[in-house]
Design an enzyme around this catalytic site. Structure first.
Site, PDB file in Angstrom:
ATOM      1  N   MET A  23       0.839  -1.198   0.000  1.00 31.25           N
ATOM      2  CA  MET A  23       0.000   0.000   0.000  1.00 31.25           C
ATOM      3  C   MET A  23       0.876   1.251   0.000  1.00 31.25           C
ATOM      4  O   MET A  23       0.429   2.329   0.407  1.00 31.25           O
ATOM      5  CB  MET A  23      -0.956  -0.002   1.195  1.00 31.25           C
ATOM      6  CG  MET A  23      -1.975  -1.115   1.126  1.00 31.25           C
ATOM      7  SD  MET A  23      -3.499  -0.794   2.055  1.00 31.25           S
ATOM      8  CE  MET A  23      -2.861  -0.623   3.702  1.00 31.25           C
ATOM      9  N   GLY A  24       2.121   1.105  -0.454  1.00 36.40           N
ATOM     10  CA  GLY A  24       3.016   2.252  -0.509  1.00 36.40           C
ATOM     11  C   GLY A  24       3.594   2.590   0.851  1.00 36.40           C
ATOM     12  O   GLY A  24       3.645   1.762   1.758  1.00 36.40           O
ATOM     13  N   ALA A  25       4.061   3.845   0.999  1.00 39.13           N
ATOM     14  CA  ALA A  25       4.781   4.265   2.202  1.00 39.13           C
ATOM     15  C   ALA A  25       5.886   3.256   2.504  1.00 39.13           C
ATOM     16  O   ALA A  25       6.004   2.721   3.617  1.00 39.13           O
ATOM     17  CB  ALA A  25       3.828   4.440   3.387  1.00 39.13           C
ATOM     18  N   LEU A  26       6.693   2.985   1.501  1.00 38.62           N
ATOM     19  CA  LEU A  26       7.683   1.910   1.587  1.00 38.62           C
ATOM     20  C   LEU A  26       8.742   2.184   2.648  1.00 38.62           C
ATOM     21  O   LEU A  26       9.174   3.319   2.837  1.00 38.62           O
ATOM     22  CB  LEU A  26       8.361   1.714   0.232  1.00 38.62           C
ATOM     23  CG  LEU A  26       7.452   1.380  -0.957  1.00 38.62           C
ATOM     24  CD1 LEU A  26       8.296   1.067  -2.186  1.00 38.62           C
ATOM     25  CD2 LEU A  26       6.502   0.241  -0.649  1.00 38.62           C
ATOM     26  N   VAL A  44      11.202  -7.514   9.387  1.00 38.01           N
ATOM     27  CA  VAL A  44      12.360  -6.625   9.507  1.00 38.01           C
ATOM     28  C   VAL A  44      12.078  -5.665  10.658  1.00 38.01           C
ATOM     29  O   VAL A  44      11.008  -5.055  10.726  1.00 38.01           O
ATOM     30  CB  VAL A  44      12.614  -5.853   8.198  1.00 38.01           C
ATOM     31  CG1 VAL A  44      13.798  -4.892   8.357  1.00 38.01           C
ATOM     32  CG2 VAL A  44      12.879  -6.834   7.057  1.00 38.01           C
ATOM     33  N   HIS A  62       9.769  -3.410   3.231  1.00 37.55           N
ATOM     34  CA  HIS A  62       9.365  -3.579   1.835  1.00 37.55           C
ATOM     35  C   HIS A  62      10.585  -3.760   0.936  1.00 37.55           C
ATOM     36  O   HIS A  62      10.581  -4.586   0.014  1.00 37.55           O
ATOM     37  CB  HIS A  62       8.575  -2.359   1.350  1.00 37.55           C
ATOM     38  CG  HIS A  62       7.280  -2.144   2.046  1.00 37.55           C
ATOM     39  ND1 HIS A  62       7.016  -1.029   2.801  1.00 37.55           N
ATOM     40  CD2 HIS A  62       6.149  -2.902   2.097  1.00 37.55           C
ATOM     41  CE1 HIS A  62       5.789  -1.099   3.275  1.00 37.55           C
ATOM     42  NE2 HIS A  62       5.247  -2.233   2.878  1.00 37.55           N
ATOM     43  N   LYS A  85       5.438 -10.095   9.497  1.00 34.92           N
ATOM     44  CA  LYS A  85       4.836  -9.221  10.504  1.00 34.92           C
ATOM     45  C   LYS A  85       3.312  -9.358  10.446  1.00 34.92           C
ATOM     46  O   LYS A  85       2.641  -9.405  11.486  1.00 34.92           O
ATOM     47  CB  LYS A  85       5.223  -7.755  10.276  1.00 34.92           C
ATOM     48  CG  LYS A  85       4.599  -6.817  11.330  1.00 34.92           C
ATOM     49  CD  LYS A  85       4.947  -5.367  11.082  1.00 34.92           C
ATOM     50  CE  LYS A  85       4.123  -4.793   9.956  1.00 34.92           C
ATOM     51  NZ  LYS A  85       2.688  -4.617  10.354  1.00 34.92           N
TER      52      LYS A  85
END
Length: 263
Positions: A36-39, A182, A43, A155
């Site tokens: 959903m982006g906001a990498l 991570v 990611h 996660k």
């Protein structure tokens, strides 16, 4: 003739389908990372693994409205297109699929995927309709991208399990590849939502992972989190893992860790 600049960005399923059938993908293995982006670095780790294991890497960036049971949560979800595109370029992504909601839901969400067992606990119990939205959009993306492998972080382990089982149930050819969580140096699982916390909240958030890992049992862990100032949605044990969800500064954080057994 110069090779096309990477990554190529496509905005519609039709445009993607044309690219997928083109010579750039013919005969090549494809790795897919849906986001959903906001990498963040979590990611990036997925993208780098996809790069190592496949000839072509596809990233999707789509803030899926159907998985948000709280409209305010949807509205404040971080969107960082320029930095996302830069991260994709640095990670060696070949194509970014970034559709708008109308393109993904031409039926206005009339048809959807529902799972009636594991989706009803934890996130599903506290976010009604969440997993219907997740599974529906992931199914659409897996069918569109037609990747050899799709990479999901642990996660969101409940989501990972549901996606894996859905892919098997619908005979999808794409292999669902789990990837380790991570974490930041202080132990907090990386999440796009972390950037919504204040500096004070971000420091406090590290206690969530520590208490979840060190708590004696589900009830004791819940009590410790509440004493530390977290609003707790749940702490539950499933398949030798401890799952937890809390709210801090009205930001929802989730995590899961192995259960520590006494010797």
């Amino acid at each position: 003739m110069h090779a096309p600049a990477r990554p190529i960005v496509v905005r519609s399923p039709e445009e993607w389908s044309r690219a997928r059938r083109g010579p750039d993908f013919a005969g090549r293995t494809v790795g897919f990372v849906p986001t959903m982006g906001a990498l963040h670095e979590g990611h990036v780790a997925l993208l780098e693994r996809a790069r190592r294991e496949n000839d072509r890497v596809v990233l999707s960036v789509f803030v899926n409205p159907t998985q948000f049971n709280d409209p305010k949560d949807f509205e404040r979800y971080p969107q960082t297109w320029d930095s996302d595109l830069a991260a994709a370029r640095d990670a060696g992504v070949d194509l970014v699929f970034a559709p708008h909601a109308g393109a993904m839901y031409p039926d206005a969400y009339r048809f959807r995927v529902t799972e009636d067992v594991f989706s009803r606990v934890m996130e599903g119990a506290h976010r009604p309709g969440h997993f219907d939205g997740v599974l529906t959009v992931v199914l659409k993306l897996l069918l569109l991208v037609d990747a050899d492998r799709a990479y999901f972080g642990e996660k969101d382990r409940q989501q990972l399990a549901l996606v894996r089982d859905m892919a098997a149930a619908f005979f999808l050819r794409t292999e669902i590849v789990p990837c380790p969580t991570v974490r930041a140096e202080d132990g907090l699982a990386l999440s796009s939502r972390n950037r919504l916390l204040s500096p004070t909240g971000r420091r406090k958030a590290a206690e969530f992972a520590r208490i979840l890992r060190e708590g004696p049992d589900a009830n004791g862990t819940r009590s410790a989190l509440e004493l530390a100032g977290f609003d707790v949605d749940y702490v539950e044990h499933h398949e030798d893992r401890r799952f937890g969800a809390v709210r801090l500064e009205n930001i929802r954080l989730i995590d899961n860790v192995p259960i520590q057994h006494s010797l």
